[in-house]
Design a protein around this motif. Structure first.
Motif, short mmCIF file in Angstrom:
data_model
loop_
_atom_site.label_atom_id
_atom_site.label_comp_id
_atom_site.label_asym_id
_atom_site.label_seq_id
_atom_site.Cartn_x
_atom_site.Cartn_y
_atom_site.Cartn_z
N THR A 97 0.84 -1.20 0.00
CA THR A 97 0.00 0.00 0.00
C THR A 97 0.87 1.26 0.00
N ASN A 185 -7.91 1.06 -1.54
CA ASN A 185 -7.44 -0.31 -1.31
C ASN A 185 -8.67 -1.03 -0.77
N GLU A 236 -5.47 -0.40 -5.37
CA GLU A 236 -4.66 -1.57 -5.01
C GLU A 236 -5.48 -2.80 -5.40
#
Ligand SMILES: C[S@@+](CC[C@H](N)C(=O)[O-])C[C@H]1O[C@@H](n2cnc3c(N)ncnc32)[C@H](O)[C@@H]1O
Length: 278
Positions: A97, A185, A236
């Motif tokens: 991340t 994400n 992500e």
């Protein structure tokens, strides 16, 4: 007991418990209890633990033996330049991340005060790192979990960084922009994959932060309504999922789609620009 012996015993116990890096975990736990860095610990191997320090160490080692993630045992974790509070309400921020943040910073580098939306902010890791590393950025983090938003709020206070936080379900679309950047994400582990995860992840991290079907696509669809032409979406993705996500974004009309590898060499970040309306 001396630090050297505490280290050896802790390392052995964690190896028996099946931890992946028992020696490193032991060094981190013992140095944490003694208030030393790991290199200082190496120099102070003959230092004696007080009774209180030995008790604290025992408590932390027992938790780690139960395969609780190191981040929860320590109650904090490093992410880019920040040290964030973490507990069972939030996903532990991951190294991959950090690559997501790097791509976000590149996308907004030419903008003095970019408006940034972090979807599924969790601990606030992405939102806070962007606010930290691009001081003009106006960052909003959204999450469906009130507990996660509490942790993100505590992290904003702890770091002295200003971000806005809102409770929001990403499946209902995204908050009105316009945003210069939407980053996410999102939960992307499939329900059938959960049992294969390491105990630290499977048994300890919040299910709603891990498991999600269709969250990535929902963020991408939502982005179409709130990103002006040319503005970026950064996602992500799961290892092995980038080709599918690239195709999904192309199908939705995004352009300039690129993927970036994480430090382990896996394609984990997909970014794209919102296309001009016809
Ligand atoms: C994989 S975690 C990411 C946390 C943090 N952004 C990070 O990168 O470390 C996904 C986050 O999405 C949140 N989430 C799950 N479902 C959601 C939904 N329907 N709407 C908004 N947020 C959601 C979870 O609570 C969790 O905090």
């Amino acid at each position: 007991m001396k630090a050297k012996r505490a280290l050896a015993e802790t390392s052995e116990r964690l190896a028996t418990a099946g931890c992946e890096s028992p020696r490193v975990d032991a060094e981190i736990l013992v140095s944490h209890v003694l208030g030393l860095s790991r290199s200082e610990l190496a120099r102070e191997a003959s230092r004696k633990l007080s009774t209180a320090e030995a008790k604290t160490l025992e408590r932390l080692v027992a938790r780690r033996e139960g395969r609780e993630p190191m981040a929860y045992v320590l109650a904090e974790w490093g992410f880019r330049r920040l040290t964030l509070a973490v507990d069972r309400r939030v996903l532990v921020p991951r190294p991959e991340t950090e690559t997501v943040v790097e791509r976000c910073l590149a996308r907004i580098s030419g903008l003095a005060e970019p408006h940034v939306l972090d979807v599924g902010t969790g601990s606030g890791a992405i939102a806070l790192a962007i606010a930290d590393e691009h001081p003009g950025a106006r960052v909003t983090g959204i999450d469906a979990s009130p507990g996660a938003l509490e942790v993100a709020g505590a992290n904003a206070l702890r770091t002295g960084l200003e971000i806005a936080l809102r409770e929001w379900d990403l499946f209902t679309g995204l908050p009105d922009g316009p945003w210069d950047l939407v980053v996410s994400n999102p939960p992307y582990v499939l329900p059938e994959e959960v049992e294969k995860l390491a105990p630290e992840v499977r048994d300890w991290e919040p299910r709603e932060a891990l498991v999600g079907v269709g969250a990535t696509e929902a963020v991408a669809r939502g982005g179409l309504d709130v990103l002006p032409p040319g503005r970026a979406l950064v996602l992500e993705v799961a290892a092995g999922a980038s080709a599918r996500v690239v195709a999904m974004l192309a199908g939705l009309g995004y352009g300039d789609i690129t993927t970036t590898r994480d430090l382990a060499g896996r394609d984990r970040v997909v970014e794209a620009a919102a296309a001009p309306a016809d």
